[in-house]
Design a protein around this motif. Structure first.
Motif, PDB file in Angstrom:
ATOM      1  N   HIS A 105      69.732  30.384  54.232  1.00 30.89           N
ATOM      2  CA  HIS A 105      71.029  29.964  54.775  1.00 30.89           C
ATOM      3  C   HIS A 105      71.892  31.192  55.083  1.00 30.89           C
ATOM      4  O   HIS A 105      71.559  32.300  54.687  1.00 30.89           O
ATOM      5  CB  HIS A 105      71.755  29.069  53.761  1.00 30.89           C
ATOM      6  N   SER A 125      78.045  26.992  59.924  1.00 28.70           N
ATOM      7  CA  SER A 125      76.603  27.149  60.138  1.00 28.70           C
ATOM      8  C   SER A 125      75.853  25.880  59.782  1.00 28.70           C
ATOM      9  O   SER A 125      74.626  25.836  59.855  1.00 28.70           O
ATOM     10  CB  SER A 125      76.073  28.336  59.332  1.00 28.70           C
ATOM     11  N   GLU A 129      77.453  20.822  63.101  1.00 25.36           N
ATOM     12  CA  GLU A 129      78.190  21.219  64.310  1.00 25.36           C
ATOM     13  C   GLU A 129      77.452  20.800  65.573  1.00 25.36           C
ATOM     14  O   GLU A 129      78.073  20.712  66.649  1.00 25.36           O
ATOM     15  CB  GLU A 129      78.512  22.724  64.328  1.00 25.36           C
ATOM     16  N   MET A 233      68.794  29.426  71.579  1.00 30.23           N
ATOM     17  CA  MET A 233      68.757  30.284  70.386  1.00 30.23           C
ATOM     18  C   MET A 233      70.044  30.156  69.578  1.00 30.23           C
ATOM     19  O   MET A 233      70.083  30.577  68.423  1.00 30.23           O
ATOM     20  CB  MET A 233      68.556  31.752  70.780  1.00 30.23           C
ATOM     21  N   SER A 234      71.088  29.609  70.164  1.00 32.38           N
ATOM     22  CA  SER A 234      72.334  29.440  69.402  1.00 32.38           C
ATOM     23  C   SER A 234      72.276  28.230  68.481  1.00 32.38           C
ATOM     24  O   SER A 234      73.213  27.987  67.719  1.00 32.38           O
ATOM     25  CB  SER A 234      73.526  29.329  70.364  1.00 32.38           C
ATOM     26  N   ILE A 235      71.198  27.462  68.551  1.00 33.66           N
ATOM     27  CA  ILE A 235      71.020  26.324  67.640  1.00 33.66           C
ATOM     28  C   ILE A 235      70.460  26.851  66.320  1.00 33.66           C
ATOM     29  O   ILE A 235      69.504  27.635  66.311  1.00 33.66           O
ATOM     30  CB  ILE A 235      70.059  25.280  68.249  1.00 33.66           C
ATOM     31  N   GLY A 236      71.043  26.379  65.241  1.00 29.55           N
ATOM     32  CA  GLY A 236      70.784  26.939  63.913  1.00 29.55           C
ATOM     33  C   GLY A 236      69.367  27.337  63.544  1.00 29.55           C
ATOM     34  O   GLY A 236      69.112  28.478  63.187  1.00 29.55           O
ATOM     35  N   VAL A 238      66.560  27.643  65.208  1.00 28.16           N
ATOM     36  CA  VAL A 238      65.634  28.118  66.239  1.00 28.16           C
ATOM     37  C   VAL A 238      65.314  29.594  66.027  1.00 28.16           C
ATOM     38  O   VAL A 238      66.208  30.415  65.849  1.00 28.16           O
ATOM     39  CB  VAL A 238      66.222  27.874  67.643  1.00 28.16           C
ATOM     40  N   LYS A 239      64.038  29.935  66.037  1.00 28.15           N
ATOM     41  CA  LYS A 239      63.615  31.323  65.821  1.00 28.15           C
ATOM     42  C   LYS A 239      62.869  31.922  67.002  1.00 28.15           C
ATOM     43  O   LYS A 239      62.453  33.095  66.927  1.00 28.15           O
ATOM     44  CB  LYS A 239      62.716  31.392  64.576  1.00 28.15           C
ATOM     45  N   VAL A 294      61.012  26.090  65.779  1.00 30.67           N
ATOM     46  CA  VAL A 294      62.016  25.635  64.818  1.00 30.67           C
ATOM     47  C   VAL A 294      61.508  25.931  63.416  1.00 30.67           C
ATOM     48  O   VAL A 294      60.393  25.539  63.052  1.00 30.67           O
ATOM     49  CB  VAL A 294      62.273  24.126  64.982  1.00 30.67           C
ATOM     50  N   LYS A 295      62.307  26.625  62.650  1.00 31.34           N
ATOM     51  CA  LYS A 295      61.861  26.991  61.307  1.00 31.34           C
ATOM     52  C   LYS A 295      61.975  25.793  60.370  1.00 31.34           C
ATOM     53  O   LYS A 295      62.683  24.824  60.663  1.00 31.34           O
ATOM     54  CB  LYS A 295      62.674  28.177  60.780  1.00 31.34           C
TER      55      LYS A 295
ATOM     56  N   VAL B 220      77.973  29.737  65.773  1.00 33.14           N
ATOM     57  CA  VAL B 220      77.789  28.720  66.816  1.00 33.14           C
ATOM     58  C   VAL B 220      77.264  29.322  68.123  1.00 33.14           C
ATOM     59  O   VAL B 220      76.076  29.586  68.226  1.00 33.14           O
ATOM     60  CB  VAL B 220      79.063  27.870  67.020  1.00 33.14           C
ATOM     61  N   LYS B 223      76.074  33.593  68.298  1.00 32.41           N
ATOM     62  CA  LYS B 223      75.119  34.111  67.315  1.00 32.41           C
ATOM     63  C   LYS B 223      74.453  35.389  67.829  1.00 32.41           C
ATOM     64  O   LYS B 223      74.155  35.509  69.016  1.00 32.41           O
ATOM     65  CB  LYS B 223      74.047  33.049  67.032  1.00 32.41           C
ATOM     66  N   ALA B 226      71.152  34.796  69.507  1.00 29.63           N
ATOM     67  CA  ALA B 226      71.344  34.195  70.833  1.00 29.63           C
ATOM     68  C   ALA B 226      71.751  35.259  71.841  1.00 29.63           C
ATOM     69  O   ALA B 226      71.269  35.283  72.980  1.00 29.63           O
ATOM     70  CB  ALA B 226      72.399  33.088  70.770  1.00 29.63           C
ATOM     71  N   PHE B 243      62.226  35.870  66.749  1.00 30.07           N
ATOM     72  CA  PHE B 243      62.891  36.690  65.737  1.00 30.07           C
ATOM     73  C   PHE B 243      62.203  36.511  64.395  1.00 30.07           C
ATOM     74  O   PHE B 243      61.849  35.387  64.012  1.00 30.07           O
ATOM     75  CB  PHE B 243      64.361  36.292  65.618  1.00 30.07           C
ATOM     76  N   GLY B 246      59.371  34.114  63.641  1.00 27.15           N
ATOM     77  CA  GLY B 246      59.330  33.488  64.957  1.00 27.15           C
ATOM     78  C   GLY B 246      58.484  32.237  65.021  1.00 27.15           C
ATOM     79  O   GLY B 246      58.666  31.307  64.220  1.00 27.15           O
ATOM     80  N   ALA B 249      56.936  31.161  61.890  1.00 23.57           N
ATOM     81  CA  ALA B 249      57.819  30.481  60.941  1.00 23.57           C
ATOM     82  C   ALA B 249      57.717  28.976  61.111  1.00 23.57           C
ATOM     83  O   ALA B 249      57.845  28.210  60.141  1.00 23.57           O
ATOM     84  CB  ALA B 249      59.265  30.929  61.145  1.00 23.57           C
ATOM     85  N   SER B 250      57.453  28.552  62.344  1.00 22.73           N
ATOM     86  CA  SER B 250      57.374  27.109  62.597  1.00 22.73           C
ATOM     87  C   SER B 250      56.144  26.490  61.931  1.00 22.73           C
ATOM     88  O   SER B 250      56.024  25.262  61.892  1.00 22.73           O
ATOM     89  CB  SER B 250      57.359  26.839  64.101  1.00 22.73           C
ATOM     90  N   ASN B 257      58.974  30.383  53.987  1.00 18.77           N
ATOM     91  CA  ASN B 257      59.739  31.066  55.033  1.00 18.77           C
ATOM     92  C   ASN B 257      61.092  31.580  54.538  1.00 18.77           C
ATOM     93  O   ASN B 257      61.585  32.613  54.997  1.00 18.77           O
ATOM     94  CB  ASN B 257      59.955  30.120  56.220  1.00 18.77           C
ATOM     95  N   LEU B 279      70.742  35.543  59.842  1.00 21.08           N
ATOM     96  CA  LEU B 279      70.803  34.171  59.300  1.00 21.08           C
ATOM     97  C   LEU B 279      72.077  33.508  59.800  1.00 21.08           C
ATOM     98  O   LEU B 279      73.163  34.107  59.711  1.00 21.08           O
ATOM     99  CB  LEU B 279      70.787  34.192  57.769  1.00 21.08           C
TER     100      LEU B 279
END
Lengths: 354, 354, 354, 354
Positions: A105, A125, A129, A233-236, A238-239, A294-295, B220, B223, B226, B243, B246, B249-250, B257, B279
């Motif tokens: 987190h 975060s 949101e 990538m601005s979505i929490g 997402v890696k 997505v992690k 938001v 980031k 992003a 990242f 990446g 991680a999925s 992770n 993070l």
């Protein structure tokens, strides 16, 4: 700066998971668009907590209240304000972690950045949101639909299990928002296993934008894929993101990866779509295709090593109503960000129409 | 809009590969920084045509002329204008393709967007525009160095061959800008083979930002990952970015992770860096690590199917002085975009320092 | 940030009066516009030093070199780079004032802001930077002309002497760029007297934008008059701006100031234009009219009290080739900023056309 | 675009006078600032309808509800959402004018721009939107106070009657928000007379920013006076602005207008402040002084000629609860926009602190 997305069509948001409300402002939305509140509600429903048996058991109605910019059911061209009240706040869930940094987190990062942190649920975060993104995305879709453009996403990999032999016929059903395929039950079972193990898993979501118009996107720093990458990538959780053949393209020869062209006399027919519908940052008119890593959800009940905000070593088990897999609820969020990006660039392109 | 990058530290560029010059403006650069022109020249040299035996045989000096914003060797705080004259223009190279769309290029997309196109070398979508990025990145690095931050990149996969067992000790040497590893000669051979086959290959570049300061990036939509994704995806041949762990991680469990934490009493010690140093979109202080998928160069001599701008079917063999692999020359460009992004966010963070 | 103007049509500039060159980038300019270089040259000529007998005797050709964004005489839609070489640099003129703050100039403010200052001619605060504005304005005018919009300005007050009984038939002739009127010779004499007294004078310039399209400008913070005020107040010597009846409107009754309406059946006919063509920040289609207060040139040979940059009291007589009245050379600069603003808002409005 | 103000400190607003609520988002506000809700309420009270006997008899509480970004009374650094419910909506007041364009209002301009218009009270062009500005301005003032900066405004001319022989000791009392001076009762009587005549008047407001820090503002397009002009001209009834000696400066000689300098050995002492605290667009540290022309309220009961939205000639008497003079309620709005501008530039300057 951080809470505004877009150049002509702008979404500005506010709100933490455990405050009074989330909400925002959509600015630069064209006048005269019929605002279908049922459609907006259906989009919100796809993301809301409790929408999938694989997700959190927390349930929130997530009913946005539109406060301005609509008159007699039509957009007026002026800014559209909205709020979404938080109705299922259980701050007590978080008291145990007020001074403990949750692994995976942003707790420690926020503390180091701001010197103050709202410990109730991750503050800004929090995945909560993204409700505002889905609201904005629903408005963007209403605009895109008028131009024949559709944005759909689906889960194509879950817990390492890849969907195989599937048709792309969205929207994809609960609980996983994945296309029907011969690994579907294994994909769902992976999520259920993770929950049973007090753990979580991630996966890959594919997004396809169909009915595209050629010429969207701007050269150099305004490339459409760059804008989509920023958006997604601005979505929490997402890696990573890749367009068209993506990382696989890096293993092809030029002669394999280049999309060769034929014509039916009226338009170009591309013999493949390794480019994912974007060349030089500008849409070709082919479907835009990208995939998103997505992690796994960081909030897990399994015990992990961590430290407190006074730098003492401890362990943590994050209890509460968390999603063992966030994938199905991330699908509408990715669609929303893609829709906002395309709608924004559609408006920009219209400014230059000949 | 499309030609400006950054929020406080801004790079605005212009120029096509076959016009009189490229150039740009750097605005928002702090005053009092010693502008080391030798360092700038060395950065330009890493990207310039002819810098690697694996690349184009075209050679350009790429000497930027600084026109403003420097006095007595120090930045004055005002905008820094620069131009880079085009010295090796061979427009005749391009006459054969004036009306033919090159597969994998933006030719058709530009034509549909603008209704007019400078056919000499791709215009604004030419890789040549990245010279301006490297210039801007060099200035950003001069700023970051004062804060102890380094940005380095290297080729870790070439033509599908992955580097194995390597140390990260940049800068990495010509011809491939890859770390020394037991597959290095195979990686180089893949590029040579592609050239001999009149074809091209792609690969993967890793970038590491070390000496990071925690707290860079905004929640938001602002980031840091992003912003980096936007920056890097805006480079021509890039098709994906990830990242930390990446896409891998999925496929992990949350318990695998999540980067667990210990402490030495004075700071947090992360037991892993799957997050890649970010993070919730905010830097943790750990190294920022990302990897970039670079597609094979689209300009190849091998014959391909295509159409003309009057929609007649034809074939094309793109001759001229093209790179069979763009990877080594893309390395400094990726570093430049990362450096510009980090420097921009460093300035933003300073505005809020307590 | 500080060196970029506009939202869709953007002008970014660089350059000091005594560096190698000024220049900039115009981004977001539509494709397919014929770039009339003679017209650009004629606009540059109106502003250049030596263009009026009332101004500086310093003469610079001010010939912009266009470096990109034009192909076969047409704009390509991509960014247009340009430079204007400084050819009449006499840095020795400034050696006497290297450590002395000139009253009415930004010398002390720059020093306090940046801790470093290019003392040769005012650096970025030199009036010379306006050459880039006129270049950008010329391109904007080429665009506006296609939509039937004209932007003209003229001197209506000089040294306190107001033009009386005049027709608005621009462009207005040298030396004062004022409309023919019964006080014209007195206005000119005021400027000549100021020069003979080693002093300087200011005045008022009126700008009228005709052929306007209704609906330009955005509500609340994007009002067209706010954007024009920003544009014009960013010009060095400007100390005030008023629209329509302006400060006089503040002395009227509502019943006098409101522009009452009649109609010929096809459109609204306003019985007056106290609003200056803008209501609620949005153009009505009437002529936009605003007036600008220009202060007297601060560089005067008359001795004045001042301090050095080490805070010692001294006096200063600013010699060199300065304008006793800047008004005629400010006229094309005000037109340029107005044209850039209107063109920018025209593009924005087109994005939302129904 | 149109609903966002600021670069680092951003205010985004929404809301019409007769919708459910107004509100907005403040983004880029520093963390750790004590949010004094009493102070915010007192600022809101200065602007609210019913705050002055000279204004509308309509009374609204204008109590903002803060929805995010505050934790335990301190700003968290994340975006601050707020709404202000509309409680005194009497839409029936407006039914008579649904299809009639009110002279001096933006009704016709909105209709031509958007093809749709919320006729209830002017929609986005209603003065009611300024409530959100005052909320944002209150937060900005809380920040500025920590740096010793004050922003105050007062009415110095009303209905053509100028205040004479007054001290600047703000805040200035109801009903006119003017400094005590020998014309005060005449100024107030002018407003009362206008009301009795079913008419309205305008006037001039002066704003002074004291305790200023030198070095705020950016060269060329980011000048502090240009930013303030944009900020203040974006307020509905404002028709002009001048800084320092302003339009009077245009009638001075350079030798009179230049602010000559002495020193006490530790700092520059300016012998006058004709510049109004800004030179070259950058604050000198002297008080910033500007004056604003406010037009008479366009809504008057007196009969005026106008047309309908189907272009039929008619007359109109705007009844309802309008202000015969908006000046006292405009005072806090001007302060708010000035405070937001200065706070924004303060943050920008901090990013570059050496």
């Amino acid at each position: 700066m951080s809470s505004t997305f877009g150049k002509l069509l702008k979404l500005t948001t506010f709100g933490e998971s455990h405050g009074a409300a989330l909400g925002g402002v959509i600015d630069g939305y064209p006048a005269g668009i019929a605002i279908d509140e049922d459609f907006i509600a259906s989009e919100m429903a796809r993301r809301r907590p409790g929408s999938t048996s694989l997700g959190t058991k927390r349930s929130e109605a997530d009913s946005p209240e539109i406060l301005s910019g609509i008159y007699n059911g039509l957009s007026t061209g002026t800014s559209i304000g909205f709020i979404i009240r938080n109705t299922s706040q259980r701050s007590s869930d978080y008291s145990a972690i007020e001074h403990v940094y949750r692994p995976g987190h942003a707790d420690a990062a926020y503390d180091m950045k701001y010197g103050i942190r709202d410990p109730r649920g991750g503050g800004r975060s929090s995945g909560r949101e993204t409700a505002c993104r889905v609201f904005g995305g629903a408005l963007a879709k209403l605009l895109l639909t008028r131009h024949g453009i559709r944005v759909d996403a689906g889960v194509i990999e879950c817990g390492g299990i890849r969907a195989e032999d599937y048709e792309w016929n969205p929207p994809f059903p609960a609980p996983l928002a994945a296309p029907d395929n011969r690994n579907l039950s294994a994909m769902i079972k992976a999520a259920e296993d993770a929950r049973n193990e007090s753990d979580s898993i991630g996966g890959i979501i594919e997004c396809r934008i169909t009915g595209m118009i050629p010429g969207l996107g701007e050269p150099v720093f305004g490339k459409l894929d760059a804008a989509l990458a920023h958006a997604v990538m601005s979505i929490g959780a997402v890696k990573g993101i890749e367009f068209g053949s993506g990382f696989s393209a890096s293993r092809m020869k030029g002669s394999e990866n280049n999309d060769q062209m034929r014509t039916d006399g009226s338009r170009i027919i591309y013999l493949s779509n390794n480019a994912g519908g974007i060349l030089g940052g500008i849409s070709t008119g082919e479907d835009i295709i990208f995939r998103v890593a997505v992690k796994p959800t960081p909030s897990i009940a399994k015990e992990q090593l961590t430290v407190t905000d006074s730098l003492e070593e401890t362990t943590i088990s994050v209890h509460g109503r968390h999603d063992p897999v966030i994938l199905p609820r991330a699908v509408p969020v990715i669609e929303a960000m893609a829709a906002l990006t395309i709608a924004d660039h559609l408006l920009i392109a219209r400014a230059y129409e000949r």
